[in-house]
Structures are given as structure tokens and as C-alpha cells.
Design a protein around this motif. Structure first.
Motif, PDB file in Angstrom:
ATOM      1  N   THR A  69       0.672  -1.085   0.158  1.00  0.00           N
ATOM      2  CA  THR A  69      -0.175   0.067  -0.029  1.00  0.00           C
ATOM      3  C   THR A  69       1.054   1.022   0.093  1.00  0.00           C
ATOM      4  OG1 THR A  69      -1.994  -0.833   1.077  1.00  0.00           O
ATOM      5  CG2 THR A  69      -1.643   1.692   1.046  1.00  0.00           C
ATOM      6  N   ILE A  70       1.686   0.747   0.644  1.00  0.00           N
ATOM      7  CA  ILE A  70       3.024   2.524   0.439  1.00  0.00           C
ATOM      8  C   ILE A  70       3.508   2.242  -0.795  1.00  0.00           C
ATOM      9  CG2 ILE A  70       4.506   3.120   1.587  1.00  0.00           C
ATOM     10  CD1 ILE A  70       4.274   1.673   4.286  1.00  0.00           C
ATOM     11  N   ILE A  71       3.686   1.743  -1.175  1.00  0.00           N
ATOM     12  CA  ILE A  71       4.625   1.746  -2.188  1.00  0.00           C
ATOM     13  C   ILE A  71       3.690   1.904  -3.300  1.00  0.00           C
ATOM     14  CG2 ILE A  71       5.409   0.155  -4.309  1.00  0.00           C
ATOM     15  CD1 ILE A  71       6.717  -1.436  -2.702  1.00  0.00           C
ATOM     16  N   GLN A  72       2.217   1.772  -3.712  1.00  0.00           N
ATOM     17  CA  GLN A  72       1.276   2.750  -4.551  1.00  0.00           C
ATOM     18  C   GLN A  72       0.814   3.614  -4.696  1.00  0.00           C
ATOM     19  OE1 GLN A  72       0.223   0.969  -7.046  1.00  0.00           O
ATOM     20  NE2 GLN A  72      -1.472   2.524  -7.461  1.00  0.00           N
ATOM     21  N   GLU A  73       0.969   4.040  -2.928  1.00  0.00           N
ATOM     22  CA  GLU A  73       0.620   5.667  -2.217  1.00  0.00           C
ATOM     23  C   GLU A  73       1.895   6.520  -2.855  1.00  0.00           C
ATOM     24  OE1 GLU A  73      -0.394   8.412   0.937  1.00  0.00           O
ATOM     25  OE2 GLU A  73      -1.320   6.459   0.764  1.00  0.00           O
ATOM     26  N   CYS A  74       3.180   6.064  -2.798  1.00  0.00           N
ATOM     27  CA  CYS A  74       4.351   6.560  -3.687  1.00  0.00           C
ATOM     28  C   CYS A  74       4.448   6.946  -4.612  1.00  0.00           C
ATOM     29  CB  CYS A  74       5.405   5.939  -3.153  1.00  0.00           C
ATOM     30  SG  CYS A  74       6.049   5.868  -1.428  1.00  0.00           S
ATOM     31  N   PHE A  75       3.685   5.461  -5.883  1.00  0.00           N
ATOM     32  CA  PHE A  75       4.037   5.324  -6.924  1.00  0.00           C
ATOM     33  C   PHE A  75       2.831   6.519  -7.350  1.00  0.00           C
ATOM     34  CE2 PHE A  75       0.817   4.001 -10.496  1.00  0.00           C
ATOM     35  CZ  PHE A  75       1.935   4.320 -11.775  1.00  0.00           C
ATOM     36  N   GLN A  76       1.309   6.946  -6.630  1.00  0.00           N
ATOM     37  CA  GLN A  76       0.981   7.478  -7.061  1.00  0.00           C
ATOM     38  C   GLN A  76       1.040   9.231  -7.158  1.00  0.00           C
ATOM     39  OE1 GLN A  76      -2.761   6.633  -4.311  1.00  0.00           O
ATOM     40  NE2 GLN A  76      -3.285   4.944  -5.941  1.00  0.00           N
ATOM     41  N   VAL A  77       1.779   8.987  -5.701  1.00  0.00           N
ATOM     42  CA  VAL A  77       1.813  10.898  -5.702  1.00  0.00           C
ATOM     43  C   VAL A  77       3.209  11.408  -6.408  1.00  0.00           C
ATOM     44  CG1 VAL A  77       2.799  12.676  -4.060  1.00  0.00           C
ATOM     45  CG2 VAL A  77       1.610  11.463  -3.439  1.00  0.00           C
ATOM     46  N   ALA A  78       4.401   9.573  -7.326  1.00  0.00           N
ATOM     47  CA  ALA A  78       5.594  10.747  -7.750  1.00  0.00           C
ATOM     48  C   ALA A  78       5.171  10.320  -9.346  1.00  0.00           C
ATOM     49  CB  ALA A  78       6.580   9.672  -7.330  1.00  0.00           C
ATOM     50  N   SER A  79       4.589   9.924  -9.685  1.00  0.00           N
ATOM     51  CA  SER A  79       3.956  10.071 -10.853  1.00  0.00           C
ATOM     52  C   SER A  79       3.216  10.993 -11.203  1.00  0.00           C
ATOM     53  CB  SER A  79       2.796   8.566 -10.980  1.00  0.00           C
ATOM     54  OG  SER A  79       1.579   8.308 -10.891  1.00  0.00           O
ATOM     55  N   SER A  80       2.478  11.778 -10.696  1.00  0.00           N
ATOM     56  CA  SER A  80       1.348  12.970 -10.822  1.00  0.00           C
ATOM     57  C   SER A  80       1.797  13.987 -11.221  1.00  0.00           C
ATOM     58  CB  SER A  80      -0.243  12.648  -9.403  1.00  0.00           C
ATOM     59  OG  SER A  80       0.282  12.520  -7.975  1.00  0.00           O
ATOM     60  N   LYS A  81       2.646  14.450 -10.045  1.00  0.00           N
ATOM     61  CA  LYS A  81       3.824  15.185  -9.590  1.00  0.00           C
ATOM     62  C   LYS A  81       4.656  15.574 -10.194  1.00  0.00           C
ATOM     63  CE  LYS A  81       2.604  16.283  -4.657  1.00  0.00           C
ATOM     64  NZ  LYS A  81       2.371  17.790  -4.954  1.00  0.00           N
ATOM     65  N   CYS A  82       5.636  14.220 -11.388  1.00  0.00           N
ATOM     66  CA  CYS A  82       6.212  14.239 -11.810  1.00  0.00           C
ATOM     67  C   CYS A  82       6.424  13.928 -13.527  1.00  0.00           C
ATOM     68  CB  CYS A  82       7.486  13.074 -11.107  1.00  0.00           C
ATOM     69  SG  CYS A  82       7.348  13.835  -9.481  1.00  0.00           S
ATOM     70  N   LEU A  83       5.792  13.368 -13.713  1.00  0.00           N
ATOM     71  CA  LEU A  83       5.596  12.579 -15.445  1.00  0.00           C
ATOM     72  C   LEU A  83       4.333  12.847 -15.548  1.00  0.00           C
ATOM     73  CD1 LEU A  83       6.311   8.984 -13.502  1.00  0.00           C
ATOM     74  CD2 LEU A  83       7.778  10.504 -13.974  1.00  0.00           C
ATOM     75  N   GLU A  84       4.517  12.780 -17.201  1.00  0.00           N
ATOM     76  CA  GLU A  84       3.359  13.250 -18.217  1.00  0.00           C
ATOM     77  C   GLU A  84       2.660  12.096 -18.781  1.00  0.00           C
ATOM     78  OE1 GLU A  84       5.619  16.110 -20.591  1.00  0.00           O
ATOM     79  OE2 GLU A  84       5.877  17.669 -18.641  1.00  0.00           O
ATOM     80  N   THR A  85       3.370  11.200 -18.902  1.00  0.00           N
ATOM     81  CA  THR A  85       2.393   9.915 -19.969  1.00  0.00           C
ATOM     82  C   THR A  85       2.690   8.278 -19.384  1.00  0.00           C
ATOM     83  OG1 THR A  85       4.818   9.196 -20.810  1.00  0.00           O
ATOM     84  CG2 THR A  85       3.856  11.129 -22.195  1.00  0.00           C
TER      85      THR A  85
END
Length: 372
Positions: free
Chosen positions: A229-245
Motif C-alpha cells: 500500500t505504501i508503494i502504491q501511494e508513492c507511485f501515485q504521488v510521484a507519477s502525478s507530480k513528476c511524470l507526464e505520460t
């Protein structure tokens, strides 16, 4: 230091232990990783094969190349030095994150190291960081300098020089996920502008902050962390704030979910410094239960082992606490007392900042402490 009683003006109980573990996990991971930095997996086995089950800091003498000779026994490298520069900047600016101040300190350190420790230069500076610092505008406009280098390199320059220093930013303002992510991005972009570098620093920082918060959704019924669950939240935050595609997000997720360390090919020729290799290594470690075993496994993979060890050490130590760190690794750190003093000063600032947050947040934290 494990289990130390709380003192006025500092974080108390398990959270203080976790904070200490995170910072010392980085330092010992960095120091033990120096043993095999820049070696291939085969070379690491050749040099340390007989002692790999019980690696100690003094084993550095078994591989006495010029690079390792620059560091004394028990010393960490530039990875932890740069983390300490961020720590010192936070202390001197009363907890404010100031990229320009960090850039100024980084420039001074690159030329002088820490003079109070007998340094005469900052050893181990990565190519990307060195090139960005050579820009005349670096100290006053570090983000502009980093963007310029990235842009001139076809926007494809994603080394691990930012993620290696980010553990302190997972601790700072850990109660506010958005602040943690924004702080990590701001410091990352002083030298590394690539979105993958930003995503790496955000993911690592957020993971540390979530473990420090111990919210009910991140804790299993048996009291252990729900790492998935922690990893999934890290992914959501990092991808939404830093990535575009979607493609960028898919690559990030692949490394975050790494389950077999050999698949990272950490000693891959000309690619050992890729930020996602270090990220994957750190999150592989987060899934482990034995600190010494996990870090020794990482070290014996070779490659950029001190950087991989620094990130992995911080993440796994935050999860397991100070008691999980090998006593011989922590006690033999060359500048432990010097670092202790800086950490205590930072903790006093941290608790003042936390006490100044909204009443509702403080109430939530109290509830989480009781449930966790």
C-alpha cells in the motif's frame, strides 16, 4: 541510540528511533557500499567472497583501488555528505527549504569538503552535478542551470545524484505528504531536472514520510507496515507530480515493484548510475526483513554500490528501526559524534514545526500514534 528515551524538544518514542534509523541507515549503507563501488558483481565476489556473509567497514582494505583510498575506514561518501548539506541548510534556515542556499553549500563543499572534519575537497561528485555547478548562475539560479544542462542533452540525463541525498527530506515535514514531495522536487531540481530524477526523489521521500506517520491504512492488523500500500501511494504521488505520460509511469512502477534484485543488473556497463536502478534497489530493500543481509546482498551486486546502499539503507532502516542496524557498522562510523550533534539540532527544529501545525492535524497524529 536505539530505543533512546525521549528528551525535551525532540521527537519521542518510536518516531525518534525511526528518524535516527533512517539517517544512520543511509550513512552505514553508503559506507558499506563503498567496498564494492564501481566493481562488477564478479569482481565483488572475487574480492569479498570469503567474507560476504559478515562484511565490515574494515574490509575496504581488500579492494584498495585509488577511489577507495580517498576515503578513510568507516567514512561515508559524497552521498551522505550531500544529505548532510541539506540537513545543515534546514538547521540554519529554521526549517525552510531554500534551493539557492543548498546550491551555495554544495558549491562550497565541492571545493572544500567539510573542513572541520579535515577535508580539503568534496570527493565523489557525479558528472551531472559537476556540470551543473560549473554554470556561473548555479548559486543564484540552480533550477535554471540544471534545466539548461538537461535541455542541452536532449532532455535525457537521469543519473542518481539527487535520489542518493533525499532521505532527510522524507523526515522533514513528514506529516504533510504534499510538502514532502514539493521539498524533494525543489532540492532535486538544483542539479537533476529530469522527471525520472524528480520521481525518484519524491517516491523515496514519500515512503519515509508515510512510515513515520503510521496512518492506519498503511498498517496491517499485526502492526507491521503494509508495504504494498505504501508503494502504491508513492507511485501515485510521484507519477502525478513528476511524470507526464503513461509510458513514463509504467517504467516507474516497474522499478518500484522490483522483487528480484538481480533483474536490476546493478553493475550494467555504462548504466550503473541510472536513477531508477537506485530507486529499484531501495524499494527492493524495503520489502526485506534483515538489514545486514539485504545490504550485503546489494553490496555484492557491485555497480554504484554506495549510492544504492545509501538509499536502500535509509528506507529499510526506517521500516525496521535502529536495533536492526549492525552495531559494528554504526559504532565504527568515522564521524558519528559530529553527525549526532547535527541530528539533535534538526530534531528540535522539526518538533517546533510540527507543534505549529493545525490542531486537526495534531489530533489526527495522536489518533494514529494510538492505533499504530
Amino acid at each position: 541510540m536505539a530505543g533512546a528515551a525521549s528528551t525535551p524538544g525532540t521527537e519521542s518514542g518510536y518516531r525518534r528511533d525511526q528518524i535516527l534509523a533512517t539517517l544512520y541507515g543511509q550513512a552505514v549503507g553508503d559506507a558499506i557500499g563503498l567496498l564494492t563501488e564501481f566493481l562488477t558483481k564478479e569482481e565483488a565476489k572475487e574480492k569479498y567472497g570469503e567474507v560476504k556473509k559478515q562484511l565490515e567497514l574494515e574490509h575496504k582494505c581488500l579492494s584498495p583501488e585509488a577511489h577507495r583510498k580517498r576515503f578513510k575506514e568507516g567514512d561515508w561518501t559524497d552521498d551522505t555528505d550531500q544529505m548532510i548539506l541539506i540537513l545543515q541548510s534546514l538547521i540554519d534556515n529554521d526549517g525552510q527549504v531554500k534551493p539557492e542556499d543548498f546550491a551555495k553549500r554544495l558549491k562550497f563543499w565541492s571545493r572544500n569538503g567539510f573542513p572541520e572534519l579535515g577535508d580539503f575537497v568534496g570527493h565523489g561528485i557525479g558528472t551531472t552535478t559537476a556540470k551543473v555547478m560549473s554554470n556561473p548562475e548555479f548559486v543564484t539560479q540552480p533550477h535554471k542551470a540544471a534545466f539548461g544542462l538537461w535541455d542541452r542533452n536532449q532532455r535525457n540525463i537521469a543519473s542518481n545524484g539527487a535520489v542518493m541525498r533525499t532521505s532527510i527530506l522524507g523526515i522533514h515535514q513528514y506529516w504533510d505528504t504534499d510538502a514532502v514531495a514539493d521539498n524533494a522536487t525543489a532540492i532535486c531540481k538544483t542539479t537533476h531536472y529530469d522527471p525520472r530524477c524528480q520521481a525518484s526523489t519524491v517516491a523515496v521521500s514519500v515512503a519515509i514520510s508515510l512510515m513515520l506517520r503510521r496512518q492506519p491504512r498503511h498498517i496491517k492488523k499485526n502492526g507491521s507496515y503494509d508495504i504494498d500500500t505504501i508503494i502504491q501511494e508513492c507511485f501515485q504521488v510521484a507519477s502525478s507530480k513528476c511524470l507526464e505520460t503513461d509510458e513514463q509511469a509504467k517504467e516507474l512502477k516497474t522499478y518500484l515493484e522490483c522483487k528480484k534484485i538481480h533483474k536490476l543488473n546493478l553493475c550494467e556497463e555504462r548504466k550503473i548510475g541510472y536513477t531508477y536502478k537506485c530507486l529499484g534497489c531501495g524499494f527492493w530493500a524495503l520489502k526485506q526483513k534483515d538489514f545486514r543481509k539485504a545490504l550485503q546482498t546489494i553490496v555484492m551486486e557491485g555497480g554504484d554500490a554506495d549510492t544504492n546502499g545509501a538509499v536502500a539503507g535509509a528506507l529499510l532502516a526506517c521500516k525496521l528501526g535502529m536495533s536492526a542496524l549492525p552495531v559494528s557498522w554504526v559504532s565504527k562510523l568515522k564521524h558519528k559524534d559530529w553527525l549526532d550533534e547535527k541530528i539533535e539540532r534538526f530534531l528540535k527544529i522539526l518538533v517546533r514545526m510540527k507543534d505549529g501545525t493545525a490542531t486537526s492535524e495534531t489530533a489526527d497524529e495522536s489518533s494514529e500514534d494510538q492505533e499504530g
